[in-house]
Design a protein around this motif. Structure first.
Motif, mmCIF file in Angstrom:
data_model
loop_
_atom_site.group_PDB
_atom_site.id
_atom_site.type_symbol
_atom_site.label_atom_id
_atom_site.label_comp_id
_atom_site.label_asym_id
_atom_site.label_seq_id
_atom_site.Cartn_x
_atom_site.Cartn_y
_atom_site.Cartn_z
ATOM 1 N N THR A 13 0.827 -1.206 0.000
ATOM 2 C CA THR A 13 0.000 0.000 0.000
ATOM 3 C C THR A 13 0.861 1.256 0.000
ATOM 4 O O THR A 13 0.573 2.225 -0.723
ATOM 5 N N ASN A 14 1.899 1.267 0.813
ATOM 6 C CA ASN A 14 2.824 2.412 0.830
ATOM 7 C C ASN A 14 3.427 2.644 -0.551
ATOM 8 O O ASN A 14 3.535 3.786 -1.022
ATOM 9 N N LYS A 15 3.800 1.548 -1.191
ATOM 10 C CA LYS A 15 4.408 1.645 -2.518
ATOM 11 C C LYS A 15 3.414 2.204 -3.531
ATOM 12 O O LYS A 15 3.741 3.082 -4.335
ATOM 13 N N ARG A 16 2.157 1.690 -3.493
ATOM 14 C CA ARG A 16 1.138 2.181 -4.424
ATOM 15 C C ARG A 16 0.826 3.652 -4.172
ATOM 16 O O ARG A 16 0.602 4.421 -5.118
ATOM 17 N N PHE A 17 0.799 4.037 -2.893
ATOM 18 C CA PHE A 17 0.517 5.435 -2.573
ATOM 19 C C PHE A 17 1.569 6.353 -3.202
ATOM 20 O O PHE A 17 1.240 7.387 -3.799
ATOM 21 N N ILE A 18 2.830 5.972 -3.090
ATOM 22 C CA ILE A 18 3.915 6.777 -3.660
ATOM 23 C C ILE A 18 3.803 6.817 -5.179
ATOM 24 O O ILE A 18 4.002 7.869 -5.810
ATOM 25 N N GLN A 19 3.484 5.669 -5.789
ATOM 26 C CA GLN A 19 3.349 5.629 -7.250
ATOM 27 C C GLN A 19 2.229 6.545 -7.724
ATOM 28 O O GLN A 19 2.387 7.276 -8.712
ATOM 29 N N ARG A 20 1.101 6.495 -7.038
ATOM 30 C CA ARG A 20 -0.028 7.345 -7.429
ATOM 31 C C ARG A 20 0.298 8.822 -7.230
ATOM 32 O O ARG A 20 -0.039 9.660 -8.077
ATOM 33 N N LEU A 21 0.947 9.128 -6.125
ATOM 34 C CA LEU A 21 1.327 10.510 -5.864
ATOM 35 C C LEU A 21 2.311 11.008 -6.916
ATOM 36 O O LEU A 21 2.225 12.158 -7.378
ATOM 37 N N SER A 22 3.233 10.138 -7.314
ATOM 38 C CA SER A 22 4.201 10.516 -8.339
ATOM 39 C C SER A 22 3.517 10.827 -9.668
ATOM 40 O O SER A 22 3.863 11.808 -10.354
ATOM 41 N N LEU A 23 2.525 10.015 -10.029
ATOM 42 C CA LEU A 23 1.772 10.276 -11.262
ATOM 43 C C LEU A 23 0.992 11.582 -11.173
ATOM 44 O O LEU A 23 0.915 12.343 -12.144
ATOM 45 N N MET A 24 0.408 11.849 -10.020
ATOM 46 C CA MET A 24 -0.324 13.107 -9.824
ATOM 47 C C MET A 24 0.604 14.298 -10.033
ATOM 48 O O MET A 24 0.247 15.275 -10.711
ATOM 49 N N GLU A 25 1.802 14.205 -9.456
ATOM 50 C CA GLU A 25 2.760 15.307 -9.588
ATOM 51 C C GLU A 25 3.239 15.462 -11.020
ATOM 52 O O GLU A 25 3.564 16.563 -11.478
ATOM 53 N N THR A 26 3.275 14.342 -11.767
ATOM 54 C CA THR A 26 3.722 14.384 -13.162
ATOM 55 C C THR A 26 2.738 15.147 -14.051
ATOM 56 O O THR A 26 3.142 15.923 -14.923
ATOM 57 N N VAL A 27 1.448 14.937 -13.811
ATOM 58 C CA VAL A 27 0.441 15.570 -14.682
ATOM 59 C C VAL A 27 -0.011 16.930 -14.154
ATOM 60 O O VAL A 27 -0.630 17.700 -14.894
ATOM 61 N N ALA A 28 0.300 17.233 -12.906
ATOM 62 C CA ALA A 28 -0.148 18.508 -12.325
ATOM 63 C C ALA A 28 0.599 19.672 -12.969
ATOM 64 O O ALA A 28 1.790 19.573 -13.280
ATOM 65 N N ASP A 29 -0.107 20.794 -13.181
ATOM 66 C CA ASP A 29 0.520 21.975 -13.777
ATOM 67 C C ASP A 29 0.850 23.033 -12.723
ATOM 68 O O ASP A 29 1.251 24.152 -13.059
ATOM 69 N N ARG A 30 0.658 22.678 -11.449
ATOM 70 C CA ARG A 30 1.012 23.574 -10.353
ATOM 71 C C ARG A 30 1.202 22.722 -9.087
ATOM 72 O O ARG A 30 0.855 21.537 -9.082
ATOM 73 N N PRO A 31 1.743 23.273 -8.015
ATOM 74 C CA PRO A 31 1.937 22.502 -6.786
ATOM 75 C C PRO A 31 0.630 21.888 -6.305
ATOM 76 O O PRO A 31 -0.440 22.508 -6.401
ATOM 77 N N LEU A 32 0.704 20.672 -5.777
ATOM 78 C CA LEU A 32 -0.505 19.967 -5.348
ATOM 79 C C LEU A 32 -1.285 20.735 -4.285
ATOM 80 O O LEU A 32 -2.512 20.671 -4.240
ATOM 81 N N GLN A 33 -0.560 21.483 -3.438
ATOM 82 C CA GLN A 33 -1.262 22.216 -2.380
ATOM 83 C C GLN A 33 -2.130 23.352 -2.926
ATOM 84 O O GLN A 33 -2.978 23.897 -2.195
ATOM 85 N N ASP A 34 -1.942 23.685 -4.218
ATOM 86 C CA ASP A 34 -2.761 24.735 -4.823
ATOM 87 C C ASP A 34 -4.054 24.183 -5.423
ATOM 88 O O ASP A 34 -4.883 24.953 -5.930
ATOM 89 N N TYR A 35 -4.237 22.858 -5.400
ATOM 90 C CA TYR A 35 -5.448 22.244 -5.933
ATOM 91 C C TYR A 35 -6.508 22.136 -4.838
ATOM 92 O O TYR A 35 -6.190 22.002 -3.652
ATOM 93 N N SER A 36 -7.760 22.161 -5.258
ATOM 94 C CA SER A 36 -8.852 21.920 -4.303
ATOM 95 C C SER A 36 -8.921 20.434 -3.994
ATOM 96 O O SER A 36 -8.331 19.606 -4.706
ATOM 97 N N LEU A 37 -9.670 20.087 -2.952
ATOM 98 C CA LEU A 37 -9.817 18.681 -2.576
ATOM 99 C C LEU A 37 -10.461 17.873 -3.696
ATOM 100 O O LEU A 37 -10.042 16.746 -3.994
ATOM 101 N N ASP A 38 -11.471 18.456 -4.359
ATOM 102 C CA ASP A 38 -12.126 17.757 -5.462
ATOM 103 C C ASP A 38 -11.158 17.541 -6.623
ATOM 104 O O ASP A 38 -11.171 16.482 -7.270
#
Length: 272
Positions: free
Chosen positions: A230-255
């Protein structure tokens, strides 16, 4: 170092022993190695064991050999430090484990016959029980479980304790009883969080986790491996999110973060 007529594997171990002895020598040794004690090396023993496990999971032979070498260094270094005050040495360590293996495998080194792996495990536990009684003067289950609680990571200790207690008869009749206990502990945790002290909340959280370990045991699942995955999958998913994000994750809404998270989950699932 002296030339050796030992077989290659023993010559390699002897070379390591001599290297470590030189590092610990008051005459020209390494200041860092000379400053170490059995206690200061504890974090390194734990760290190296985890790094061996990680290398094995990744299946890289070169990395496994390298990490096993680091772990072997900790064994040799502990033995070297002990030998300096004549407590024991590497020979003592090697002979002790060899004798233990012979003693616990009477079906290999004796005339005991076994039908299958389950019977091997049963004999192993019986022999361990006799050894514990001879060594400590007691074979009480609580004493054995206390050793696990002291020496193992909490999740691993819980699974081991759960298994040993079940073997001693401290067990539910069916898995339905385990699920009922889980629901009971979950209710008690909710109650504690809503109305009780932090200490009580911690205690109830521990009870819930221990019951969940029992659920895993009933279904022959490894909670430690499950959490690692689970820890490994969490990191993988977070890495993909950061790859496609066009700004820092903290600037996104929860939705928006949830949408990115689900997109990452789908991408990883498609690549499996």
């Amino acid at each position: 170092m002296r030339d050796s007529v030992l077989p290659p594997v023993l010559a390699a171990v002897q070379r390591l022993v001599e290297v470590v002895a030189q590092l610990r020598s008051p005459d020209g040794g390494c200041p860092w190695d000379l400053a170490q004690t059995p206690q200061t090396l504890i974090p390194y023993v734990i760290e190296e064991a985890y790094e061996v496990a990680d290398a094995i999971r990744h299946g890289d032979p070169e990395a496994i050999a390298d990490e096993l070498g680091d772990l072997l260094l900790q064994v040799v270094l502990q033995a070297q430090i002990a030998s300096e005050t004549e407590l024991f040495n590497l020979e003592t360590v090697a002979n002790a484990i060899a004798e233990k293996l012979i003693r616990r495998h009477p079906h290999v080194f004796g005339d005991v016959e076994v039908a299958d792996e389950a019977e091997v495990k049963q004999n192993w536990e019986a022999i361990k029980s006799v050894e514990a009684q001879e060594k400590e003067g007691s074979d009480r289950l609580s004493h054995r479980l206390e050793r696990y609680a002291r020496s193992l990571p909490p999740l691993t200790a819980s699974l081991k304790m759960s298994r040993k207690a079940a073997m001693a008869g401290f067990e539910w009749e069916t898995v339905d009883g385990v699920w009922e206990k889980f629901e009971e502990e979950l209710r008690e945790l909710r109650q504690a969080i809503a109305h009780e002290s932090k200490e009580r909340q911690q205690a109830e959280l521990g009870d819930l986790l221990f019951t969940l370990v029992n659920v895993a045991r009933w279904y022959d699942l490894d909670p430690d491996e499950a959490l690692h995955s689970t820890n490994k999958r969490f990191i993988q998913r977070l890495s993909l999110m950061e790859t496609v994000a066009d700004r820092p994750l903290q600037d996104y809404s929860l939705d928006e973060l949830e949408a990115l998270w689900q997109q990452a989950k789908r991408s990883l699932k498609q690549s499996e």
